[in-house]
Design a protein around this motif. Structure first.
Motif, mmCIF file in Angstrom:
data_model
loop_
_atom_site.group_PDB
_atom_site.id
_atom_site.type_symbol
_atom_site.label_atom_id
_atom_site.label_comp_id
_atom_site.label_asym_id
_atom_site.label_seq_id
_atom_site.Cartn_x
_atom_site.Cartn_y
_atom_site.Cartn_z
ATOM 1 N N SER A 4 4.228 3.737 -1.045
ATOM 2 C CA SER A 4 5.077 4.171 -2.150
ATOM 3 C C SER A 4 4.345 4.106 -3.484
ATOM 4 O O SER A 4 4.563 4.935 -4.361
ATOM 5 C CB SER A 4 6.368 3.362 -2.194
ATOM 6 O OG SER A 4 6.097 2.024 -2.545
ATOM 7 N N THR A 6 1.061 4.613 -3.863
ATOM 8 C CA THR A 6 0.135 5.748 -3.820
ATOM 9 C C THR A 6 0.882 7.036 -4.128
ATOM 10 O O THR A 6 0.411 7.872 -4.890
ATOM 11 C CB THR A 6 -0.537 5.836 -2.425
ATOM 12 O OG1 THR A 6 -1.149 4.599 -2.137
ATOM 13 C CG2 THR A 6 -1.556 6.943 -2.384
ATOM 14 N N THR A 7 2.050 7.198 -3.560
ATOM 15 C CA THR A 7 2.858 8.381 -3.809
ATOM 16 C C THR A 7 3.267 8.442 -5.278
ATOM 17 O O THR A 7 3.234 9.512 -5.891
ATOM 18 C CB THR A 7 4.114 8.370 -2.917
ATOM 19 O OG1 THR A 7 3.728 8.199 -1.564
ATOM 20 C CG2 THR A 7 4.905 9.640 -3.064
ATOM 21 N N ASN A 10 0.256 9.452 -7.311
ATOM 22 C CA ASN A 10 -0.015 10.881 -7.078
ATOM 23 C C ASN A 10 0.943 11.743 -7.895
ATOM 24 O O ASN A 10 0.551 12.752 -8.473
ATOM 25 C CB ASN A 10 0.108 11.221 -5.590
ATOM 26 C CG ASN A 10 -1.076 10.726 -4.788
ATOM 27 O OD1 ASN A 10 -2.135 10.425 -5.346
ATOM 28 N ND2 ASN A 10 -0.894 10.637 -3.474
#
Length: 179
Positions: A4, A6-7, A10
């Motif tokens: 979560s 990393t998302t 991003n």
């Protein structure tokens, strides 16, 4: 939890990338418009378009000309000889500057450069005259009477006049009389 984060990063990176692209596109458009506007600016030739200039009192002057006491003036930074300057002014339906009174002398004294003025020595009359044939007012440019009659005259804002070779290059002022 690591997935979560990393998302989220991003997503934030993507949003910042889009913002950067939008800013770069906006800057590109603004610069293009600025450069296009500058390239369309009128050249030294004012053309036939006239508009009422601020401070013109009663005259309508061509674009880029300055109105003062029902006359129009154009200050040129381009360097030309006296003859080239006179001829250029004539091509603009004007003449090299000739000063009629102290108020006009003060008006043209706002610049820091020397300019050709429309005065010449008339061998026939044995005196200095304006281009239009009128005599110089006695109280305006007294020192001119001692000048070399084979030279031309330049004027500066410090109320200085000098006699220099007519082939020298200098700035010049064109004047249109509207009355």
């Amino acid at each position: 939890m690591a997935v979560s984060q990393t998302t989220l990063w991003n997503l934030i990176s993507g949003i910042l990338g889009v913002i950067c692209l939008l800013l770069m596109t906006t800057m590109g458009i603004l610069l293009k418009n600025l450069l296009l506007t500058e390239s369309i600016q009128p050249t030294l030739s004012p053309g036939p378009i006239t508009e009422l200039q601020k401070g013109s009192d009663c005259c309508s002057c061509p674009k880029r000309w300055i109105g003062h006491q029902c006359n129009c003036y154009l200050f040129f930074d381009e360097l030309k000889s006296w003859t080239e300057s006179r001829d250029f002014c004539a091509s603009q339906n004007s003449s090299l500057l000739h000063i009629q009174n102290r108020d006009e002398l003060r008006f043209v004294s706002s610049s820091k450069y020397f300019y050709w003025i429309g005065v010449y020595y008339s061998k026939e009359n044995g005196t200095w005259l304006w281009e239009n044939g009128l005599a110089l007012p006695q109280d305006l440019l007294q020192t001119i009477q001692t000048f070399d009659t084979k030279k031309c005259v330049i004027y500066s804002s410090s109320h200085s006049v000098l006699d220099v070779s007519c082939e020298d290059k200098s700035r010049f002022i064109c004047k249109q009389e509207l009355m």
